[in-house]
Design a protein around this motif. Structure first.
Motif, PDB file in Angstrom:
ATOM      1  N   THR A   1       2.565  -3.834   3.384  1.00  0.00           N
ATOM      2  CA  THR A   1       4.167  -4.189   3.455  1.00  0.00           C
ATOM      3  C   THR A   1       4.689  -3.555   2.782  1.00  0.00           C
ATOM      4  O   THR A   1       6.024  -3.511   3.962  1.00  0.00           O
ATOM      5  CB  THR A   1       4.477  -5.584   2.154  1.00  0.00           C
ATOM      6  OG1 THR A   1       4.683  -4.537   0.571  1.00  0.00           O
ATOM      7  CG2 THR A   1       3.302  -6.669   1.791  1.00  0.00           C
ATOM      8  N   ALA A   2       3.819  -1.792   3.160  1.00  0.00           N
ATOM      9  CA  ALA A   2       5.490  -1.098   3.033  1.00  0.00           C
ATOM     10  C   ALA A   2       6.766  -1.220   2.211  1.00  0.00           C
ATOM     11  O   ALA A   2       6.842  -0.161   2.210  1.00  0.00           O
ATOM     12  CB  ALA A   2       6.441  -0.440   4.736  1.00  0.00           C
ATOM     13  N   SER A   3       6.480  -2.308   0.591  1.00  0.00           N
ATOM     14  CA  SER A   3       6.829  -2.276   0.043  1.00  0.00           C
ATOM     15  C   SER A   3       8.481  -2.392   0.954  1.00  0.00           C
ATOM     16  O   SER A   3       9.716  -2.226  -0.028  1.00  0.00           O
ATOM     17  CB  SER A   3       7.432  -0.993  -1.170  1.00  0.00           C
ATOM     18  OG  SER A   3       6.652  -0.734  -1.025  1.00  0.00           O
TER      19      SER A   3
ATOM     20  N   SER B   1       2.967  -9.857  -2.076  1.00  0.00           N
ATOM     21  CA  SER B   1       3.554  -8.780  -2.641  1.00  0.00           C
ATOM     22  C   SER B   1       3.840  -9.529  -3.826  1.00  0.00           C
ATOM     23  O   SER B   1       4.340 -10.090  -4.703  1.00  0.00           O
ATOM     24  CB  SER B   1       4.272  -8.042  -1.791  1.00  0.00           C
ATOM     25  OG  SER B   1       5.354  -7.340  -2.123  1.00  0.00           O
ATOM     26  N   VAL B   2       3.809  -7.198  -4.936  1.00  0.00           N
ATOM     27  CA  VAL B   2       4.737  -7.410  -5.794  1.00  0.00           C
ATOM     28  C   VAL B   2       6.234  -7.458  -5.891  1.00  0.00           C
ATOM     29  O   VAL B   2       6.582  -7.285  -6.978  1.00  0.00           O
ATOM     30  CB  VAL B   2       3.925  -6.151  -6.928  1.00  0.00           C
ATOM     31  CG1 VAL B   2       4.671  -5.035  -6.523  1.00  0.00           C
ATOM     32  CG2 VAL B   2       4.062  -6.378  -7.957  1.00  0.00           C
ATOM     33  N   HIS B   3       6.891  -6.972  -4.656  1.00  0.00           N
ATOM     34  CA  HIS B   3       7.797  -6.911  -4.368  1.00  0.00           C
ATOM     35  C   HIS B   3       8.592  -8.388  -4.487  1.00  0.00           C
ATOM     36  O   HIS B   3       8.199  -8.674  -2.746  1.00  0.00           O
ATOM     37  CB  HIS B   3       8.155  -5.998  -3.709  1.00  0.00           C
ATOM     38  CG  HIS B   3       9.724  -5.702  -3.031  1.00  0.00           C
ATOM     39  ND1 HIS B   3      10.798  -5.914  -2.946  1.00  0.00           N
ATOM     40  CD2 HIS B   3      10.179  -3.880  -3.596  1.00  0.00           C
ATOM     41  CE1 HIS B   3      11.346  -5.374  -2.690  1.00  0.00           C
ATOM     42  NE2 HIS B   3      11.008  -3.604  -2.947  1.00  0.00           N
ATOM     43  N   SER B   4       9.914  -8.147  -5.188  1.00  0.00           N
ATOM     44  CA  SER B   4      10.555  -9.090  -5.373  1.00  0.00           C
ATOM     45  C   SER B   4      10.790 -10.502  -3.208  1.00  0.00           C
ATOM     46  O   SER B   4      11.227 -10.738  -2.808  1.00  0.00           O
ATOM     47  CB  SER B   4      11.379 -10.264  -6.126  1.00  0.00           C
ATOM     48  OG  SER B   4      10.812 -10.125  -7.105  1.00  0.00           O
TER      49      SER B   4
ATOM     50  N   ILE C   1       0.941  -1.119  -0.221  1.00  0.00           N
ATOM     51  CA  ILE C   1      -0.291  -0.017  -0.096  1.00  0.00           C
ATOM     52  C   ILE C   1       0.402   1.626   0.030  1.00  0.00           C
ATOM     53  O   ILE C   1       0.587   2.351  -0.544  1.00  0.00           O
ATOM     54  CB  ILE C   1      -0.967  -0.168   1.430  1.00  0.00           C
ATOM     55  CG1 ILE C   1      -2.147  -0.978   0.732  1.00  0.00           C
ATOM     56  CG2 ILE C   1      -1.871   1.296   0.825  1.00  0.00           C
ATOM     57  CD1 ILE C   1      -2.872  -2.144   2.581  1.00  0.00           C
ATOM     58  N   THR C   2       2.330   1.420   0.803  1.00  0.00           N
ATOM     59  CA  THR C   2       3.484   2.363   0.497  1.00  0.00           C
ATOM     60  C   THR C   2       4.590   1.547   0.394  1.00  0.00           C
ATOM     61  O   THR C   2       4.426   0.534  -0.133  1.00  0.00           O
ATOM     62  CB  THR C   2       3.189   3.309   1.790  1.00  0.00           C
ATOM     63  OG1 THR C   2       3.758   1.741   2.560  1.00  0.00           O
ATOM     64  CG2 THR C   2       1.899   3.491   2.945  1.00  0.00           C
TER      65      THR C   2
ATOM     66  N   ALA D   1       3.730   1.039  -4.375  1.00  0.00           N
ATOM     67  CA  ALA D   1       2.293   1.603  -4.408  1.00  0.00           C
ATOM     68  C   ALA D   1       1.207   1.641  -5.318  1.00  0.00           C
ATOM     69  O   ALA D   1       0.416   1.467  -4.956  1.00  0.00           O
ATOM     70  CB  ALA D   1       2.264   3.260  -3.615  1.00  0.00           C
ATOM     71  N   THR D   2       1.785   1.684  -6.188  1.00  0.00           N
ATOM     72  CA  THR D   2       0.649   1.125  -7.514  1.00  0.00           C
ATOM     73  C   THR D   2       0.010   0.016  -7.119  1.00  0.00           C
ATOM     74  O   THR D   2      -1.161   0.125  -7.446  1.00  0.00           O
ATOM     75  CB  THR D   2       1.582   2.015  -8.759  1.00  0.00           C
ATOM     76  OG1 THR D   2       2.359   3.006  -8.520  1.00  0.00           O
ATOM     77  CG2 THR D   2       0.326   2.505  -9.989  1.00  0.00           C
ATOM     78  N   TYR D   3       0.835  -0.391  -7.410  1.00  0.00           N
ATOM     79  CA  TYR D   3       0.611  -1.528  -7.555  1.00  0.00           C
ATOM     80  C   TYR D   3      -0.651  -2.319  -6.190  1.00  0.00           C
ATOM     81  O   TYR D   3      -1.223  -3.092  -6.390  1.00  0.00           O
ATOM     82  CB  TYR D   3       1.823  -2.896  -7.521  1.00  0.00           C
ATOM     83  CG  TYR D   3       2.752  -2.644  -8.566  1.00  0.00           C
ATOM     84  CD1 TYR D   3       2.435  -3.498  -9.787  1.00  0.00           C
ATOM     85  CD2 TYR D   3       3.646  -2.178  -8.301  1.00  0.00           C
ATOM     86  CE1 TYR D   3       2.554  -3.107 -10.880  1.00  0.00           C
ATOM     87  CE2 TYR D   3       4.430  -1.880  -9.751  1.00  0.00           C
ATOM     88  CZ  TYR D   3       3.889  -2.606 -10.790  1.00  0.00           C
ATOM     89  OH  TYR D   3       4.437  -2.561 -12.202  1.00  0.00           O
ATOM     90  N   GLY D   4      -0.220  -1.904  -5.010  1.00  0.00           N
ATOM     91  CA  GLY D   4      -0.938  -2.119  -3.143  1.00  0.00           C
ATOM     92  C   GLY D   4      -2.239  -1.710  -3.930  1.00  0.00           C
ATOM     93  O   GLY D   4      -3.278  -2.379  -3.466  1.00  0.00           O
ATOM     94  N   TYR D   5      -2.680  -0.636  -4.981  1.00  0.00           N
ATOM     95  CA  TYR D   5      -3.543   0.119  -4.567  1.00  0.00           C
ATOM     96  C   TYR D   5      -4.566  -0.844  -5.590  1.00  0.00           C
ATOM     97  O   TYR D   5      -5.762  -1.081  -5.038  1.00  0.00           O
ATOM     98  CB  TYR D   5      -3.415   1.469  -5.957  1.00  0.00           C
ATOM     99  CG  TYR D   5      -4.816   2.270  -5.694  1.00  0.00           C
ATOM    100  CD1 TYR D   5      -5.000   2.734  -5.213  1.00  0.00           C
ATOM    101  CD2 TYR D   5      -4.371   1.995  -6.711  1.00  0.00           C
ATOM    102  CE1 TYR D   5      -6.467   3.751  -4.839  1.00  0.00           C
ATOM    103  CE2 TYR D   5      -6.443   2.360  -7.555  1.00  0.00           C
ATOM    104  CZ  TYR D   5      -6.972   3.411  -6.866  1.00  0.00           C
ATOM    105  OH  TYR D   5      -8.450   3.874  -7.166  1.00  0.00           O
TER     106      TYR D   5
END
Lengths: 433, 338, 284
Positions: free
Chosen positions: A94-96, A120-123, A54-55, A59-63
């Motif tokens: 996740t706050a990325s 998450s989208v973040h590996s 989300i942050t 963040a775009t992906y979280g949205y």
């Protein structure tokens, strides 16, 4: 002098804040429990966790993942839930970040009792979450993370992925680009795992086929690309760029500014432009090629899938042009977010097929999930999906798209999922038997 | 300059002053004992998540205390602590996955790596002071971050490394510390040991010299102390402690990642320490615990929680510029003087 | 050879752009000793405000006037309500401005969103230069940077306010005793510095794109430039900015870019050790 005046402590502020947030929490819980169509006395709901970025950088992906998964859960509940049980959605940020991510995931699983998690989208966050998934026996499905290692060298029994990744993209996409765009390639990529692995996977295949490869790696947070772009060989035919965040748009813009688009074909994976409207790059975007994992524009889907896609977009609130219904400035991350929708459908079918009731039945769930035969349908707008048990990886069609004069992404080829298949690098079956 | 102090209503009697002195001496001790008792007895009743969250708070508190040693006691505003923390994490990752070490040797490795890196960075950094020191430590942390992202063969790049939880071997005993509650008690023991060592250090003669360096470097130099050597000494001890915290964090979370090396991780320690009260050791721990809990709770109940956290930070430094513990001490001393 | 020449020319141009981004920080840090962690956020905000203005009106030049003004006003507010009570204690200003940064970044995330957006450059011409097409807009930005640096230098050297600013930074107590309204000087300095950050954001946005985290990309670079150049020393910081971009650009011709960045950072460490009071000044 005012600046030196000691101030009277105002101890109420913090206390006030705590009571207010506590009240806020109460409201949130009440609203998420309200309006349920499941009567008292019905079985315990299945808790679906969404571990969304989300942050932070992603963040775009979280949205978009929040929008998609919420819509999917609404749909599944409107259709009677999973195995007659209501699905309750809980979301954590996740706050990325590889530090905050695992902590909030633990809370999602231990306190909110999530049975399954869409991730998450973040590996880096996905891999940092793997130990948590394992210690809590909770399936964690990658929500768009593109590192090959998630279902490769760093595979873990509780990690699964139904969508593409860097290695698969090279496997499925290099040939078309090599045959149609050119034999001499220059990669300008971010100097971190994702950028490097794209350059490596695509580059190795091109070299093997007799092509030439030049690789320029720049630090991920680069602002001025001219020192790197000017190194591009004069006789290069294909320019492949891969950056994320603000640098993604920066490198695409600056390669246009120095006129590289006039002498080279431009090719990249859609990750570099998902969520970015082509109008943002400008009219010079015309002629860019992307390897896409799901079309941004409704009319670019194969005809048979369009009704499913239209319903999917209506549920999420997305226009046929791939923009937010309520804010047309927001472009969908269309090649990533569909996995959030499909995981809900996949979990529903696997739970119902295996008779899963609690985490005690995970083994049966696992067997059912990774052996599902999936065809295009309301839950699967992306199309047929092949799932593989060994590395817990899915395979789907990819699309080659090109930016035309109308600044839309036009499909020019469908790359069938069979082309994407490679030898499983690991065998997790052993763990499960 | 006119400085209007808020004056307490009514005069204080001698008895009150004596009471205040008693408060100054005893309240922190009673408080510390109560906190320790709670930390020992409560967690088994708290649920898995809180056990792990509490372990994390303890680790980050130790990290903040390591910063307090260099900043609060020695006056060096170091943004390099993240480098030692991250490197400590990688030391444990190597120790487990390449050398098959158990928990304590892994932590020993983390301490050694933290200290060694701090020696290198400190050797350069103590030559300058003030903002130059800040910048040099930031630059080293940034270099460490770039290198960790780059050396994939060593660090796994930005995917990081994941590994199994190492067992704790004591004498002939081998115990698994993978379960949250066991991991918690292990963390508590190590953090307490680290904190006690730091507390011993700052009350020792060496600690007094460090404070002297902070207050008046020139005078300490004239008195014959080699202030650079003392600064370096504090920096290395703090680096070792940050390495220990990083190693502990890696054991708890079973992964390591280059993001921890980034200077923004050091920034957290700066914020926690300033809010809690620098130069007190207890303050940074308190600041860490409070801010981590607030941040976590706020993020859980609302979107855009960072707005609230940002506002809290601002209000906190405006209301208590010396930090919470500093404020408390000032308050007690003001009463004592009356 | 052409490559080397191009990198040197581009490094010079980009160095001025970096100097523009750092200029506001130089004023704020050099004169008020506030360690403004929010500087990158002010820069980002300038770009975001400009994006909204361009979206609404289509005029880049209007945005160039509006955004620095808006960010400058915000800076005034931050000084008045947040920093005034903690100035004189740099470490506390770190925490306070960090709080400001969190609030700004996340306000933008909640409204503007997480995706990058672009502002079209008002000048799209490009000209052949040493083997590539060079975008003319960069020269425009460099021109603004030269003007801004010269303007601030004139302000400091030739006006009463400038004199006050320098006096207040060198010795606030003495300045106060001599009747300099130190509070007001800090107020104006911070507002001006913020406005300059906003100006940098507007001008950089067409090159680097607009994103809520773009401030983090430049924050440390700006600090390095200001400190290596010497606090409050404008020619020094331009020199430092050009030096760092040149070193990184030239080095990346011979080694890979990440190593080039590490190398340029190490050289900056060396410069700090060699000339702690600024590149252009002899040791005090």
């Amino acid at each position: 002098m005012r600046r030196n005046q000691p101030t009277r402590p105002q101890g109420v502020t913090r206390r006030e804040f705590l009571t207010r947030t506590a009240a806020g929490a109460g409201v949130l819980t009440a609203s998420s429990l309200g309006l349920t169509r499941f009567a008292w006395g019905s079985p315990k709901p299945i808790v679906l966790g969404l571990h969304a970025d989300i942050t932070g950088v992603a963040a775009t992906y979280g949205y978009w993942f929040q929008r998609v998964v919420k819509a999917a859960v609404d749909k599944v509940n409107a259709e009677g839930g999973i195995a007659g049980r209501e699905v309750k959605l809980v979301v954590a940020d996740t706050a990325s970040s590889a530090e905050t991510g695992p902590r909030n995931l633990r809370q999602l699983i231990y306190e909110d009792e999530a049975d399954f998690v869409i991730g998450s989208v973040h590996s880096g966050v996905v891999l940092a979450s793997a130990p948590v998934a394992q210690e809590t026996n909770t399936f964690y499905f990658s929500g768009g993370a593109m590192s090959a290692s998630i279902t490769g060298e760093k595979a873990s029994p509780y990690l699964g992925r139904c969508h593409t990744h860097a290695r698969m993209q090279a496997q499925v996409g290099w040939k078309w680009a090599f045959d149609n765009l050119g034999k001499k390639w220059t990669f300008v990529v971010a100097d971190y795992s994702w950028g490097r692995s794209l350059a490596q996977e695509f580059g190795a295949r091109i070299r093997k086929a007799g092509g030439e490869v030049q690789v320029i790696k720049a630090p991920p947070r680069t602002s001025d690309f001219i020192p790197y772009l000017q190194k591009v060989h004069g006789d290069s035919e294909v320019l492949f760029t891969a950056f994320l965040g603000s640098a993604a748009l920066g490198v695409m813009r600056q390669s246009v500014e120095i006129g590289l688009h006039e002498r080279m074909k431009r090719f990249s994976v859609i990750c570099t432009a998902d969520g970015i409207g082509m109008d943002q790059i400008g009219k010079e975007a015309v002629g860019m090629h992307f390897l896409s994992y799901h079309p941004r524009y409704l009319d670019q889907l194969p005809e048979a899938q369009r009704p499913y896609e239209a319903a999917f977009r209506k549920a999420v609130g997305v226009t046929p042009e791939g923009r937010d219904v309520s804010n047309p400035k927001k472009v969908i991350v269309g090649s990533h977010y569909w996995s959030g929708w499909e995981y809900v459908g996949l979990i529903k079918r696997a739970v119902e097929a295996s008779g899963w009731r609690s985490k005690k039945d995970n083994k049966e769930f696992h067997k059912a999930f990774f052996n599902l035969k999936v065809q295009a349908g309301p839950w699967f707008p992306q199309g047929d999906l092949m799932l593989r048990e060994e590395d817990q990886q899915g395979f789907h069609n990819h699309y080659l798209v090109r930016v035309e004069k109308d600044l839309r992404l036009h499909r020019i080829a469908v790359l069938p999922k069979e082309q994407a298949v490679y030898e499983p690098p690991v065998d997790l079956k052993k763990y499960w038997t | 300059m006119e400085t209007a102090r808020p004056v307490a209503k009514g005069g204080l009697t001698a008895r009150d002053a004596w009471g205040a002195q008693r408060v100054l001496v005893w309240a922190p001790r009673v408080g510390a004992a109560a906190v320790l008792a709670a930390l020992v007895t409560l967690p088994p009743h708290l649920g898995y998540f809180n056990q792990i969250f509490l372990s994390e708070i303890l680790v980050w508190a130790l990290f903040a205390m390591s910063f307090d040693l260099v900043y609060g006691y020695t006056g060096l505003l170091s943004f390099g602590q993240s480098l030692f923390f991250g490197a400590g994490g990688y030391a444990v990752a190597m120790g487990v996955s390449r050398m098959d070490l158990s928990a304590l040797p892994c932590l020993g490795l983390a301490v050694a790596v933290g200290a060694a890196l701090a020696l290198v960075v400190g050797f350069v950094a103590v030559r300058v002071s003030g903002i130059h020191f800040v910048l040099i430590t930031i630059i080293f942390a940034l270099i460490g971050f770039l290198v960790a992202q780059r050396w994939v063969w060593l660090t796994g790049g930005d995917d990081g490394m994941t590994f199994a939880c190492p067992p704790l071997v004591l004498g002939g005993w081998e115990v698994s510390i993978a379960k949250p509650i066991r991991g918690y008690y292990f963390t508590l023991a190590v953090v307490c040991a680290g904190a006690l060592a730091l507390a011993r250090l700052v009350t020792s003669p060496l600690g007094r010299v460090l404070r002297g360096v902070r207050e008046n470097e020139l005078r300490m130099g004239l008195l014959g102390y080699d202030e650079r050597l003392y600064k370096l000494c504090a920096f290395v001890v703090a680096g070792a402690t940050a390495g220990l915290a990083g190693g502990l964090f890696a054991i708890l979370s079973r992964f390591s990642n280059p993001a921890f090396l980034h200077w923004t991780t050091s920034g957290k320690a700066v914020v926690w320490t300033i809010v809690g009260g620098p130069g007190t050791l207890a303050g940074p721990a308190l600041g860490t615990a409070l801010l981590m809990m607030i941040e976590h709770l706020a993020r859980r109940v609302m979107q855009g929680s960072e707005l609230v956290v940002g506002a809290i930070l601002i209000v906190s430094v405006l209301v208590a510029p010396q930090g919470i513990v500093g404020m408390w001490r000032k308050w007690v001393r003001a009463r004592e003087r009356k | 050879m052409a490559q080397l020449a191009l990198v040197i020319v581009n490094g010079f141009v980009w160095g001025w752009i970096v100097a523009l981004i750092a200029l506001g920080l130089n004023l704020i840090f050099g004169l008020t000793h506030v360690i403004n962690i929010a500087h990158g956020a002010f820069y980002m905000l300038g770009a975001v405000v400009a994006w909204y203005v361009v979206e609404a009106t289509g005029h880049f030049w209007l945005a160039l006037a509006v955004a620095p003004l808006a960010v400058g006003l915000l800076g005034l507010g931050v000084e008045r309500w947040v920093l005034r009570r903690v100035e004189g204690n740099p470490v506390i200003t770190i925490v306070a401005t960090f709080g400001v940064m969190l609030i700004l970044e996340h306000s933008v995330l909640l409204t503007f969103g997480g995706a990058s957006q672009r502002i079209a450059p008002p000048v799209t011409a490009r000209f052949p230069l040493l083997g590539i097409q060079y975008p003319a807009f960069r020269l425009v930005v460099m021109g603004f940077s030269v003007l801004a640096v010269a303007g601030v230098a004139l302000l400091l050297r030739r006006t009463a306010v400038g004199l006050w600013m320098r006096a207040a930074s060198q010795n606030p107590e003495a300045a106060l005793a001599l009747g300099v309204p130190v509070d007001r000087v800090y107020f104006i300095t911070f507002g001006l510095g913020s406005a300059l950050a906003g100006l940098g954001g507007v001008l950089a946005a067409p090159i680097v794109s607009v994103n809520f985290l773009m401030g983090l990309d430049v924050l440390i670079l700006a600090f390095i430039v200001v400190i290596v150049g010497g606090l409050g020393n404008l020619p020094g910081s331009v020199f430092a900015a050009v030096l760092i971009t040149e070193v990184e650009g030239v080095a990346s011709l011979y080694v890979d870019p990440t190593s080039a960045r590490v190398l340029s950072l190490l050289i900056m460490v060396g410069v700090i050790l060699w000339r702690p009071h600024g590149l252009l000044q002899k040791a005090a």
